[in-house]
Design an enzyme around this catalytic site. Structure first.
Site, PDB file in Angstrom:
ATOM      1  N   LYS A  71      -6.760   1.140   7.500  1.00 25.00           N
ATOM      2  CA  LYS A  71      -5.836   2.285   7.463  1.00 25.00           C
ATOM      3  C   LYS A  71      -6.536   3.646   7.517  1.00 25.00           C
ATOM      4  CE  LYS A  71      -1.999   0.199   4.944  1.00 25.00           C
ATOM      5  NZ  LYS A  71      -1.034   0.319   3.859  1.00 25.00           N
ATOM      6  N   ASP A 107       4.065   4.469   4.632  1.00 29.43           N
ATOM      7  CA  ASP A 107       4.035   3.945   3.251  1.00 29.43           C
ATOM      8  C   ASP A 107       4.701   4.927   2.290  1.00 29.43           C
ATOM      9  OD1 ASP A 107       2.709   1.536   3.754  1.00 29.43           O
ATOM     10  OD2 ASP A 107       0.743   2.477   3.662  1.00 29.43           O
TER      11      ASP A 107
END
Ligand SMILES: NC(=O)c1ccc[n+]([C@@H]2O[C@H](COP(=O)([O-])OP(=O)(O)OC[C@H]3O[C@@H](n4cnc5c(N)ncnc54)[C@H](OP(=O)(O)O)[C@@H]3O)[C@@H](O)[C@H]2O)c1
Length: 282
Positions: A71, A107
């Site tokens: 990520k 997220d």
């Protein structure tokens, strides 16, 4: 489904990736929406990350999710970053726009939406967050952007807490503490919302983060863990009459947001939730 010459390809890159629920959830969503696309897992070793991204461009893969451990490192290979991804320095969703890779972080918005769907308001509230890892970054960001007035962060590794506190204090009032019982007991009574972003609670043998008998009554307690569905923290919070929320909503709504970024269409969230519930809890 039938795979044709016109079928487009989406996927997830991670290492490992076998545990991911996204292929199931996104495949169901594409089918439900009648979109001619497949979503597949790509196990990408860290040393192959750049090559994999070049492959996305070369093979015209239309979009991917990005999971652990890529990520943060993936950011350097992205052509455009949206505001959340830039602030967080982490990307979990990539859209391929004519060979240019656009990076997003869903997220934070996923966590935020999971609270909204539960009717939890954040404006002017005090939040206490446990953890300072990758997930904490997105959750803390979402809490502050969502309007919390004070964010207290506890973490076992204090220097990690300080680093996160330095970043998030650009958005509001953030205080950081080492994970010590005395400090937790002082701060906890001021909390409206308590959030666990650590991995503590995934195993039944895990230690408690703090003395759970000190959870104040009638608050909101969120644990972003989704297996087990109810951690020891949530069980204890329930006994104190708190509203409890687990991590399923965050998982679901990060996927919903990714689907909507890729397709420009409203995601079939109810179906995606049903698929996750069946797979996780049977
Ligand atoms: N619902 C969702 O969609 C979603 C999304 C992402 C992650 N998650 C969950 O969030 C959790 C954390 O993920 P992550 O990616 O942030 O991991 P991470 O970056 O490795 O961070 C782990 C965090 O847990 C803390 N921790 C671990 N063991 C501990 C212990 N024994 N006592 C106290 N603190 C401990 C670490 O503290 P130190 O810094 O002191 O090591 C750190 O704050 C995982 O359970 C993951 O499944 C859920």
């Amino acid at each position: 489904m039938e795979i044709r010459g016109s079928t487009t390809v989406y996927g997830i890159i991670g290492y490992p990736v076998k545990h991911s629920l996204s292929p199931l959830m996104q495949t169901a969503a594409f089918q439900e929406a009648g979109i001619d696309a497949v979503y597949v897992p790509f196990e990408v070793k860290p040393e192959h990350l750049k090559t994999a991204l070049d492959g996305i461009r070369a093979l015209n893969v239309m979009g991917v999710n990005v999971t652990i451990p890529h990520k943060e490192r993936v950011v350097e290979f992205i052509d455009f970053l949206d505001e959340d991804a830039e602030f967080l320095g982490a990307v979990n969703t990539i859209k391929n726009v004519e060979g240019k890779l656009h990076g997003y972080n869903t997220d934070a918005v996923g966590f935020y939406r999971s609270l909204v769907e539960e009717g939890i308001a954040l404006k002017g509230k005090t939040a206490v967050m446990f953890g300072a890892g990758g997930a904490a970054k997105a959750v803390g960001y979402a809490l502050l952007k969502g309007g919390v007035k004070f964010l207290h962060i506890f973490n076992r590794n204090f220097s990690r807490a300080k680093e996160l506190g330095d970043l998030l204090s650009r958005l509001g009032n953030v205080l950081v503490y080492p994970l010590k019982e005395s400090a937790v007991e002082t701060v906890l009574p001021t909390a409206d919302v308590i959030v666990n972003t650590t991995s503590v609670g995934m195993k039944s043998s895990d230690p408690h983060l703090f003395d759970y008998s000190k959870i104040p009554e009638g608050k909101t307690v969120v644990d972003i863990i989704y297996t087990p569905p109810e951690t020891e923290l949530l069980k204890a919070a329930k006994k104190k009459g708190c509203k409890v929320v687990n991590g399923l909503g965050m998982l679901l709504y990060q996927g919903v947001a990714a689907f909507e970024i890729w397709t420009g269409r409203k995601a079939p969230a109810e179906l995606m939730k049903k698929v996750l519930l069946e797979e996780l809890y049977g």
